[in-house]
Design an enzyme around this catalytic site. Structure first.
Site, PDB file in Angstrom:
ATOM      1  N   ASP A  51       3.699  -2.457 -10.177  1.00  0.00           N
ATOM      2  CA  ASP A  51       3.328  -2.984  -8.747  1.00  0.00           C
ATOM      3  C   ASP A  51       2.327  -4.125  -9.209  1.00  0.00           C
ATOM      4  O   ASP A  51       1.041  -4.026  -9.587  1.00  0.00           O
ATOM      5  CB  ASP A  51       2.388  -1.918  -8.102  1.00  0.00           C
ATOM      6  CG  ASP A  51       1.987  -2.393  -6.693  1.00  0.00           C
ATOM      7  OD1 ASP A  51       2.261  -3.476  -6.378  1.00  0.00           O
ATOM      8  OD2 ASP A  51       1.555  -1.290  -6.018  1.00  0.00           O
ATOM      9  N   HIS A  58       6.082  -0.348  -6.169  1.00  0.00           N
ATOM     10  CA  HIS A  58       5.700  -0.513  -5.156  1.00  0.00           C
ATOM     11  C   HIS A  58       6.584  -0.111  -3.966  1.00  0.00           C
ATOM     12  O   HIS A  58       7.815  -0.527  -4.244  1.00  0.00           O
ATOM     13  CB  HIS A  58       5.182  -2.054  -4.898  1.00  0.00           C
ATOM     14  CG  HIS A  58       4.429  -2.305  -3.775  1.00  0.00           C
ATOM     15  ND1 HIS A  58       2.878  -2.005  -3.604  1.00  0.00           N
ATOM     16  CD2 HIS A  58       4.703  -2.916  -2.534  1.00  0.00           C
ATOM     17  CE1 HIS A  58       2.764  -2.506  -2.472  1.00  0.00           C
ATOM     18  NE2 HIS A  58       3.660  -2.715  -1.788  1.00  0.00           N
ATOM     19  N   SER A  88       0.600   0.076   1.290  1.00  0.00           N
ATOM     20  CA  SER A  88       0.513  -1.298   1.145  1.00  0.00           C
ATOM     21  C   SER A  88      -0.252  -2.157   2.100  1.00  0.00           C
ATOM     22  O   SER A  88      -1.698  -1.870   2.247  1.00  0.00           O
ATOM     23  CB  SER A  88       2.064  -1.627   1.429  1.00  0.00           C
ATOM     24  OG  SER A  88       2.332  -3.124   0.897  1.00  0.00           O
TER      25      SER A  88
END
Ligand SMILES: *[C@@H]1O[C@H](CO)[C@@H](O)[C@H](O)[C@H]1NC(C)=O
Ligand SMILES: *[C@@H]1O[C@H](CO)[C@@H](O)[C@H](O)[C@H]1NC(C)=O
Ligand SMILES: *[C@@H]1O[C@H](CO)[C@@H](O)[C@H](O)[C@H]1NC(C)=O
Ligand SMILES: *[C@@H]1O[C@H](CO)[C@@H](O)[C@H](O)[C@H]1NC(C)=O
Ligand SMILES: *[C@@H]1O[C@H](CO)[C@@H](O)[C@H](O)[C@H]1NC(C)=O
Length: 401
Positions: free
Chosen positions: A341, A371, A189
């Protein structure tokens, strides 16, 4: 009385979200994902409420919720775990105990959390790094870089760069028995954002060129210019990472002024003279046809934000902003994307651009993935998907590092 009423109220809202928020059909363990998604949305709701009545800031509510998972440096039969400082920045080291004939590979780990949350000491990441060290007989280095909003752009990046340059010194590598030719930087991320940027900076620095053998990016964010890519549109309401929440948190890395996230939400945050940068992130040019579906490219409106933030046009915040000659020299790259995501397309664009200039990229796409799953391997929710992502990335490292 008031406290009980409040708790009862929150539980009702949680239940309502849990029952009514839909999750994608093909997702595995849908009830767990639904629960996690509900928990995040209720946290965001509570955070907004608390901020509005002046009780706590938005991000502090998330911080309170995530801090409970921090672990101590506990060694086990295979791995010695040490908390120390490199260049005054806290790091956690995982050192395999067994004796080794040859030098070991090393993995530098940069955690996610929208630049605002998280730590490499969180239990899920501690598990991951311990597992990695054991499985690959590698030295793993987790970086606890400074977080926003207290420390804004480029503090997190500077910390990572300092730690990595410190680690790359011959005497330090020798101290930990690391093979200087087998070092990988990895992150998930916003940690992936930092990995992409650090790798670009090191590769374009004559003193550090070719010191990093590989970079691994797990569902990274790679640009903040255009927040209306097809994946932003399709997964605006999550699961897990609703667009509004992500923007509210991540914009704190740049400023605490609320005008910025509001402008980003409308995709009207870029300055008037920045149109030439959009060619680097133009999804209409770089997204594979399959992901374009029937979305129509709309040009963001420029110059609607009065305040000026140099970070918005800086490739150290949006690593997609560098030109092809700076991409060309990047090392072996692993990118993992999840379908569900909102920031999926950042990766897909980066993959196209890297391959266009001849960088070797391995891309794993998880069709039923969401995600953040890599960090959902501990209470309150254990997702098998997290372990699948871990195993995919580890097996790539086994073959390539
Ligand atoms: C130590 O390594 C062995 C072999 O990989 C493994 O079976 C065992 O579970 C490990 N111990 C811990 C505490 O992880
Ligand atoms: C590491 O640095 C932090 C501040 O940067 C300091 O508070 C801490 O005491 C240091 N820890 C060690 C083990 O030196
Ligand atoms: C994005 O790409 C499309 C198609 O190639 C083009 O029409 C448009 O002008 C581009 N926009 C920008 C801002 O570069
Ligand atoms: C931006 O500046 C203009 C002129 O100074 C002003 O009229 C406008 O209200 C400002 N907009 C915002 C969102 O602050
Ligand atoms: C790419 O960017 C670098 C750094 O900004 C610059 O020095 C170089 O001239 C650029 N190359 C091209 C082909 O635009």
């Amino acid at each position: 009385m008031g406290y009980k009423t409040l708790c009862f109220g929150f539980s009702c809202v949680l239940l309502a979200y849990f029952v009514y928020s839909p999750v994608p059909e093909n997702i595995e363990e849908p009830w767990k994902v639904r629960f996690m998604d509900a928990l995040i949305k209720v946290t965001s709701l509570v955070a907004t409420l608390f901020e509005n009545i002046g009780l706590m800031k938005y991000e502090e509510v998330f911080l309170t919720a995530s801090a409970i998972h921090l672990t101590k440096p506990i060694s086990d039969e295979n791995i010695t775990v040490i908390d120390t400082n490199f260049s005054d920045i806290p790091v956690r080291l995982y050192l395999p105990k067994g004796t080794s004939e040859k030098q070991r590979s090393a993995i530098i780990f940069i955690h996610g959390g929208a630049f605002v949350l998280g730590s490499c000491k969180m239990s899920a990441y501690d598990d991951l790094n311990r597992w990695t060290a054991n499985k690959l007989d590698a030295v793993v280095l987790g970086i606890d870089y400074r977080l926003a909003p207290q420390y804004q752009f480029p503090a997190a990046l500077e910390d990572c760069v300092f730690v990595i340059k410190f680690f790359l010194q011959d005497k330090v590598l020798a101290e930990y028995g690391v093979d200087p030719s087998r070092i990988c930087i990895m992150g998930d991320s916003s940690g992936g954002t930092l990995v992409a940027t650090v790798t670009q900076l090191l590769q374009n620095d004559p003193e550090f060129k070719d010191r990093i053998k590989a970079q691994a990016l797990i569902y990274p964010g790679l640009q903040s210019l255009d927040t209306f890519l097809p994946s932003h549109r399709e997964y605006e309401h999550g699961p897990i990472l609703p667009r509004e929440m992500a923007i509210k948190l991540a914009s704190l890395y740049v400023t605490e002024d609320k005008a910025l996230p509001q402008a980003i939400l409308r995709n009207e945050h870029m300055p008037p003279e920045s149109r030439h940068l959009f060619k680097f992130v133009n999804w209409s040019d770089f997204l594979p046809e399959k992901y374009k579906k029937n979305h129509v490219y709309t040009e963001p409106i420029l110059g609607n934000l009065n305040a000026s933030y140099p970070a918005l046009v800086d490739s150290r915040l949006s690593p997609l902003l560098v030109n092809d000659s700076q991409l060309q020299c990047l090392p072996l790259t692993y990118i993992l994307t999840c379908e569900h995501d909102p920031i999926r397309d950042d990766s897909l664009i980066y993959i196209t651009r890297l391959r266009n200039v001849g960088v070797r990229v391995t891309h794993d796409h998880i069709e039923e993935g969401i995600h953040g799953a890599l960090s959902f391997t501990r209470a309150p929710v254990f997702l098998h998907l997290g372990l699948r992502i871990r195993d995919k990335y580890i097996s790539w490292l086994e073959e390539n590092l």
